[in-house]
Design an enzyme around this catalytic site. Structure first.
Site, PDB file in Angstrom:
ATOM      1  N   HIS A  13     -12.123 -25.034 -10.805  1.00 11.49           N
ATOM      2  CA  HIS A  13     -12.647 -24.018  -9.884  1.00 11.49           C
ATOM      3  C   HIS A  13     -13.337 -24.690  -8.700  1.00 11.49           C
ATOM      4  CE1 HIS A  13     -15.740 -20.729  -8.909  1.00 11.49           C
ATOM      5  NE2 HIS A  13     -14.566 -20.230  -8.579  1.00 11.49           N
ATOM      6  N   GLU A  40      -8.300 -24.655  -7.958  1.00  6.74           N
ATOM      7  CA  GLU A  40      -8.448 -23.492  -7.070  1.00  6.74           C
ATOM      8  C   GLU A  40      -9.405 -23.883  -5.960  1.00  6.74           C
ATOM      9  OE1 GLU A  40     -10.877 -19.778  -5.963  1.00  6.74           O
ATOM     10  OE2 GLU A  40     -11.478 -21.757  -6.669  1.00  6.74           O
ATOM     11  N   ASP A  42     -11.084 -22.178  -1.879  1.00  4.96           N
ATOM     12  CA  ASP A  42     -11.230 -21.009  -1.006  1.00  4.96           C
ATOM     13  C   ASP A  42     -10.947 -21.408   0.436  1.00  4.96           C
ATOM     14  OD1 ASP A  42     -12.503 -19.278  -3.145  1.00  4.96           O
ATOM     15  OD2 ASP A  42     -13.951 -20.919  -3.056  1.00  4.96           O
ATOM     16  N   HIS A  55     -16.451 -21.385   0.502  1.00  6.62           N
ATOM     17  CA  HIS A  55     -16.513 -20.150  -0.280  1.00  6.62           C
ATOM     18  C   HIS A  55     -17.244 -19.037   0.449  1.00  6.62           C
ATOM     19  CE1 HIS A  55     -18.191 -17.309  -3.215  1.00  6.62           C
ATOM     20  NE2 HIS A  55     -17.045 -17.487  -3.855  1.00  6.62           N
ATOM     21  N   GLU A 115      -6.978 -19.623  -2.745  1.00  9.50           N
ATOM     22  CA  GLU A 115      -7.588 -18.305  -2.600  1.00  9.50           C
ATOM     23  C   GLU A 115      -7.864 -18.060  -1.116  1.00  9.50           C
ATOM     24  OE1 GLU A 115     -11.251 -17.253  -4.702  1.00  9.50           O
ATOM     25  OE2 GLU A 115     -11.417 -15.509  -3.369  1.00  9.50           O
TER      26      GLU A 115
HETATM   27  O1  G3P Z   1     -10.015 -17.372  -7.825  1.00 10.30           O
HETATM   28  C1  G3P Z   1     -10.956 -17.371  -8.827  1.00 10.30           C
HETATM   29  C2  G3P Z   1     -12.364 -17.341  -8.296  1.00 10.30           C
HETATM   30  O2  G3P Z   1     -12.529 -18.410  -7.407  1.00 10.30           O
HETATM   31  C3  G3P Z   1     -12.722 -16.059  -7.608  1.00 10.30           C
HETATM   32  O3  G3P Z   1     -14.075 -15.940  -7.305  1.00 10.30           O
HETATM   33  O4  G3P Z   1     -16.016 -16.027  -5.815  1.00 10.30           O
HETATM   34  O5  G3P Z   1     -15.366 -18.045  -7.116  1.00 10.30           O
HETATM   35  O6  G3P Z   1     -13.988 -17.305  -5.194  1.00 10.30           O
HETATM   36  P1  G3P Z   1     -14.889 -16.869  -6.317  1.00 10.30           P
HETATM   37 MG    MG Z   2     -12.392 -18.761  -5.274  1.00  9.01          MG
END
Ligand code: G3P
Ligand code: MG
Length: 248
Positions: A13, A40, A42, A55, A115
């Site tokens: 993450h 993953e 952002d 993020h 993402e």
């Molecule tokens: O994509 C999974 C997760 O990253 C979604 O929530 O807020 O961590 O971007 P967030």
């Molecule tokens: Mg995310």
């Protein structure tokens, strides 16, 4: 399409956000070091339309800067420190571009979930630029990244522009109309927040033929429970810990 997808169960993450500053190249490398096969991150736009990894809407939490990322140029964001907030060992880390990130991932030999995390009001243009960049940068013969977003209009743009990249609909609580959301963008997965998720919802997603990847799961016991419910994979800040306990 599903048969050709090879997502692992454990996805780092924001890289490996428990051990390195999130959404930096250092965090991607740490995820690889911990054994993650996918990460993953952002992606959003700067004021001058560079795609960066960040993020929050604001720069404050994860960089030495302040204020909305959407109001800052890439040059200004690039001058910031994106690692010292996490720990002195990471001082000097930079906010990377999507292009740098893709090149790093290809060099590391790991794949990703991009993402799309648009700043408010920039849902469509962020998706357009991200998908155009992925089409340009990602090797045609490589397994394609999964593209996800909470912003449904971003997913609609991704579907229209680059249907060859698989999509996941991100949600917090699973909404009543989740099937329509998935069908509307031909998603392969529904990715729910794990806390409100129920076993019945997980089973329903699976019964309908979708995958389910749940976030953010840092406890081994919780990941095991989710897998027992049929959840296909989890996003975690601690990929090494979960891989050691549960396998990749
Ligand atoms: O994509 C999974 C997760 O990253 C979604 O929530 O807020 O961590 O971007 P967030
Ligand atoms: Mg995310």
């Amino acid at each position: 399409m599903l048969a050709s997808l090879t997502f692992p169960r454990i996805i780092g993450h924001r890289g490996a956000a428990g051990a390195a500053p999130e959404n930096t190249l250092e965090s991607l490398r740490e995820a690889k070091r911990q054994g993650a096969a996918w990460v993953e991150f952002d992606a959003k736009l700067t004021r001058d339309n560079h795609i960066i990894l960040l993020h929050d809407d604001l720069l404050d939490r994860t960089t030495s800067g302040k204020g909305p990322a959407a109001e800052a140029t890439f040059a200004a964001i690039r001058a910031l420190d994106a690692g010292a907030w996490f720990g002195p060992a990471f001082a000097g880390a930079k906010v990377p571009t999507l292009e740098e990130t893709v090149r790093e991932l290809l060099a590391l030999g790991i794949n990703c979930n991009v993402e799309i995390k648009p700043c408010p009001g920039r849902e469509r243009e962020t998706a357009e630029r991200v998908m155009r960049a992925l089409q340009r940068l990602w090797p045609a013969d490589a397994v394609k990244p999964l593209v996800s977003s909470f912003a449904y209009s971003s997913l609609q743009v991704a579907y229209q522009m680059a249907p060859e990249f698989p999509r996941a609909v991100l949600v917090e609580e699973v909404p009543a109309g989740w099937r329509d959301l998935c069908e509307g963008v031909e998603a392969v997965a529904l990715n729910p927040w794990h806390e409100p998720l129920t076993p019945d919802q997980a089973r329903a997603i699976k019964s309908a033929g979708y995958r389910a990847y749940s976030y953010t799961v840092n406890e081994t016991a919780r990941a095991r429970t989710l897998f027992d419910w049929g959840v296909d994979g989890v996003f975690t800040d601690a990929p090494g810990k979960l891989i050691a306990a549960l396998g990749a």
